[in-house]
Design a protein around this motif. Sequence first.
Motif: not given
Length: 442
Positions: A114, A275-276, A278-279, A282, A330-331, A334-335, A338
């Motif tokens: 991040q 997006l990166d 946010a991922k 995880y 987190t999900k 990510v959404q 996107q």
Amino acid sequence: MKRFFIIITVLIFQMGISQEITTETSKLWSLDDCLEYALENNITIKDAALNKEQAEVDYSEARSSRLPNLYGTASETFSNGNSIDPITSDYVTDQIYSTNVSLNSSMTLFQGNQINNQIEQNELLLNQSVFLEEETKNNIIISILENYLQILYAKEGITIAENNLTASEKEVERAKARLDAGTIALSDYTEAQSQAATNKYAIITAKNTYQQYIIALKQLLELDPTEDIEIETLSSDVDYVTLQLDKMAIYNNALGIMPEINASKIGVEVSEKDLDIAKGAYLPTLSLVSSVGSGYTSVNDNNFSDQFDINFNQRISLSLNIPIFNRNATKAAVQSAQINIEKAQISQQLTEKEVYKKVETAYQNAISAQEQLVAAEASQAAAEQTYKLAQRKYELGALSTTDLVISQNTYTNAQQNYLQAKYLSILYHQLLQFYQGNEIKL
């Protein structure tokens, strides 16, 4: 009498000085002068420059997030009764005075990439701010070009209106002479007076329009409202019908150089970095933590300086934080990222469409203005000859006042049409040159 003559002389002298001051304070501005001054002083451009500076600060801050932090702490504590000695951890029932000091540091070793992605994103935002500043400058340049040409158009409109008034006043004199001679009716004379009054009104309107454009230009230049400015006129030797450009070539060039296109492309990359980032939530976070410190307690037999030596301690540790469940935060992030990528892509397409619309509109208007200019020039020449012939007939008594007024109005309209086509042709030709990355030159 002599005193009166002296007073008049002083007043004339003062008026002359006042006229000299007015002349000196009124500056003649060329288009280049306006553009150069606006790029340095326009507050909209300054605001865009500040946004770029803020982006530089944010980028520097993001790069510094890789570094370890360092902070010191100090505390002084008094306790009474049953308590734990903060230094020795012994159970005591006495009054305790204790002092603690420490230096602490922590450093993130890994955070799902991040930090790296945030740095890269801030670098993209910095690059985007450069293009956004350039876009702001371009908008101001175009606004000044449009306003500058509007001022010149209005200024020539004043000249036309003044010439019409001069001609109308002469026609009123002729009509009065013919009325006195009994060769025309009173209605013909009053119609000549009405035309002269209409032309006076036209001068007032033209001057007001000119001043409105001057006010708008001074605002773009951030000049004081009380400052007088004069606009440099264009050369009369310029050929305004010289457009030989390919529309698609202009559009393709514009896609490569217009700053809003580059800014919109970077906007997509910024969303992809979101997006990166946010991922990255995880993945686990690994941190390094360290500290050094010492302290003093009043229940110890050693003195203050000895205790700081005896109680000196060091600590270093690794901390691993593994995300298991954070209520789908987190999900959702990510959404959302996107979705924002798709929105940025749409925004890029809209920007490209807008650039094409600008080029297409300028090109079609340039072609139209060229054709109108040729027709308007011929129409003006014909209307001028017709009006001059009408004036001769009117002087000989072979033409009514109504017909003369109609001829003058036709000539005035032809002049206005020519001026409009002339300055529109200049404007759109310059815009097309500008969209190809060329400087605006009149």
